[in-house]
Design an enzyme around this catalytic site. Structure first.
Site, PDB file in Angstrom:
ATOM      1  N   GLU A  52       0.828  -1.209   0.000  1.00 22.71           N
ATOM      2  CA  GLU A  52       0.000   0.000   0.000  1.00 22.71           C
ATOM      3  C   GLU A  52       0.860   1.256   0.000  1.00 22.71           C
ATOM      4  O   GLU A  52       0.602   2.196  -0.761  1.00 22.71           O
ATOM      5  CB  GLU A  52      -0.927   0.004   1.222  1.00 22.71           C
ATOM      6  CG  GLU A  52      -1.925  -1.155   1.247  1.00 22.71           C
ATOM      7  CD  GLU A  52      -1.430  -2.360   2.029  1.00 22.71           C
ATOM      8  OE1 GLU A  52      -2.250  -3.006   2.691  1.00 22.71           O
ATOM      9  OE2 GLU A  52      -0.209  -2.641   1.966  1.00 22.71           O
ATOM     10  N   CYS A  75      -2.734  -3.697   7.005  1.00 28.34           N
ATOM     11  CA  CYS A  75      -2.345  -3.916   8.400  1.00 28.34           C
ATOM     12  C   CYS A  75      -2.636  -2.683   9.240  1.00 28.34           C
ATOM     13  O   CYS A  75      -2.718  -1.556   8.737  1.00 28.34           O
ATOM     14  CB  CYS A  75      -0.874  -4.299   8.487  1.00 28.34           C
ATOM     15  SG  CYS A  75       0.268  -2.980   8.005  1.00 28.34           S
ATOM     16  N   THR A 196      19.362 -39.565   1.836  1.00 32.09           N
ATOM     17  CA  THR A 196      19.531 -38.831   0.578  1.00 32.09           C
ATOM     18  C   THR A 196      20.912 -38.195   0.501  1.00 32.09           C
ATOM     19  O   THR A 196      21.564 -38.212  -0.548  1.00 32.09           O
ATOM     20  CB  THR A 196      18.444 -37.746   0.447  1.00 32.09           C
ATOM     21  OG1 THR A 196      17.162 -38.372   0.374  1.00 32.09           O
ATOM     22  CG2 THR A 196      18.662 -36.891  -0.788  1.00 32.09           C
ATOM     23  N   ASP A 200      23.382 -39.334  -2.425  1.00 31.03           N
ATOM     24  CA  ASP A 200      23.520 -38.411  -3.553  1.00 31.03           C
ATOM     25  C   ASP A 200      24.461 -37.239  -3.306  1.00 31.03           C
ATOM     26  O   ASP A 200      24.855 -36.563  -4.258  1.00 31.03           O
ATOM     27  CB  ASP A 200      22.143 -37.848  -3.928  1.00 31.03           C
ATOM     28  CG  ASP A 200      21.155 -38.935  -4.329  1.00 31.03           C
ATOM     29  OD1 ASP A 200      21.601 -39.991  -4.802  1.00 31.03           O
ATOM     30  OD2 ASP A 200      19.940 -38.710  -4.159  1.00 31.03           O
ATOM     31  N   SER A 328       6.480 -40.821   6.202  1.00 30.65           N
ATOM     32  CA  SER A 328       6.300 -40.312   7.558  1.00 30.65           C
ATOM     33  C   SER A 328       5.506 -39.013   7.572  1.00 30.65           C
ATOM     34  O   SER A 328       4.632 -38.814   8.418  1.00 30.65           O
ATOM     35  CB  SER A 328       7.655 -40.108   8.235  1.00 30.65           C
ATOM     36  OG  SER A 328       8.271 -41.345   8.492  1.00 30.65           O
TER      37      SER A 328
END
Length: 396
Positions: A52, A75, A196, A200, A328
């Site tokens: 604004e 706000c 991972t 990798d 999970s």
């Protein structure tokens, strides 16, 4: 032009702040006077001026008597910036058109109430669905205190994320991989499991031109990743968090957290307290943050991890871990979105990994349900973007 035309312009502006304003919302604003756009603005960076104020300051003539279109309720509290309602009233705006209400308890209807109390005409709910969708991450974060979680994976049409040998480069083509880097720019954190990293050795950066690197998070119950990994070696340049079990709670190794069916691994002896402390200190000296969190079933409790991430103002997390970690998150009802990249390939292999592993559900009727919101062609690949329909399976 109608209200929705100007709100559409404000929405397009708001998107310019994508990846840079978190944990704040993306907001755009347009000032219209006598049928002419005289000012435009958006929230460009966290901590900087709101949309604004930027729009009002950009006005080519006095905004007195004009209409302000803004994608989110203005706000009315002091934060890193002063209240936007003050700027609107000082500018003499006659009418304010709002897209979404702001669920932040510090606002939540108070902003529009102040404007009305000072004689400003307020119209709410213009293009609300589109405005709400733009800030789904912010809304989730402000309501729950936890980051918005999206699972991302690439797989072949027979559901494999890698060959039986473990080789996974590349499942998808370049256009799909470029899209992934746009996601890494958008999401504030990126999360993988220790498996991972061990398999990798990823860097987990955003390689989009002008992009922002996410905070890197490794769910590593026993602090198994090597100090020589790319993540540890670059931790001084890119924030890196290692989420580990508190000493004495990590007796079961693995990349996932909860005691979800099918995630348990054979027990291993606990390291001594002195050995644990020394290893954690070496990672801290390398620049990593080491968070000691509650364990659940000998693995890092994902809910506790999300609570801590929320406290650190990480409002969104892209999960790029393996099938156990994905299982999970879904089992515990902690994922809100799924980005599934489908490649027109068939790998086969009984032992080849899949995006979601674990024990699985006993029947189709108990499966996690998704609501598909977008299907996008990316070169030869297809992206299916879906919302997770909430359902908690975890039983403590």
């Amino acid at each position: 032009m109608k209200d929705w035309d100007y709100m559409g312009m404000a929405l397009a502006l708001a998107k310019e702040g994508c990846g840079w304003v978190s944990p704040n919302p993306m907001v755009g604003a347009v000032v219209v006077k006598e049928g002419r756009v005289i000012g435009q603005g958006y929230h460009a960076r966290y901590g900087e001026k709101h949309a604004e104020r930027n729009a009002l300051e950009a006005c080519q003539e006095s905004p007195a008597g004009a209409t302000l279109y803004v994608t989110l309720e203005p706000c009315c509290h002091h934060g890193k910036q002063p209240p936007c309602v003050d700027a609107i009233l000082e500018a003499g705006i006659r009418r304010v058109v709002v897209g979404s209400g702001d669920p932040n308890p510090l606002v939540n209807g108070k902003g529009t109430a102040i404007l009305r109390a000072h004689g400003v005409e307020v119209t709410e709910g213009v293009m609300q669905e589109e405005c709400d969708r733009l800030n789904r991450v912010f809304f989730h974060y402000i309501r729950t205190g936890r980051p918005y979680v999206a699972l991302k994976y690439a797989m072949t049409l027979d559901g494999k994320t890698a060959a039986y040998t473990g080789a996974s480069r590349w499942i998808t083509g370049e256009e799909a991989r470029r899209h992934v880097h746009r996601l890494r720019h958008r999401y504030r954190g990126i999360l993988v499991g220790a498996g991972t990293v061990l398999a990798d050795d990823p860097l987990l950066t955003c390689r989009m031109e002008g992009g922002r690197n996410p905070v890197r998070i490794v769910c590593d119950s026993r602090l198994r990743i090597p100090l020589s990994s790319q993540l540890a070696q670059t931790a001084r340049e890119i924030p890196t968090i290692l989420a580990v079990c508190r000493p004495g709670e990590g007796g079961v190794p693995g990349t996932a957290s909860a005691a979800a069916p099918g995630t348990a691994a054979p027990a291993m002896p606990e390291p001594t307290a002195s050995a644990w402390k020394a290893r954690a200190e070496r990672f801290r000296q390398a620049g990593c943050q080491v968070w000691e969190l509650p364990g659940h079933g000998g693995q890092v409790d994902l809910a506790a991890l999300l609570d801590r991430l929320g406290q650190e103002q990480i409002d969104s997390v892209l999960v790029e871990g393996g099938g156990t970690l994905g299982w999970s998150f879904l089992w515990e009802g902690l994922a809100q979105r799924v980005f599934a990249y489908l490649a027109p390939k068939i790998l086969g292999g009984r032992q080849a990994p899949t995006p979601v592993e674990g024990q699985g559900f006993p029947s189709p009727g108990e499966a996690v349900r998704l609501k598909t919101e977008a299907v996008l062609r990316l070169g030869e690949d297809i992206l299916v973007e879906s919302e997770v329909i909430p359902c908690v399976h975890r039983i403590d």
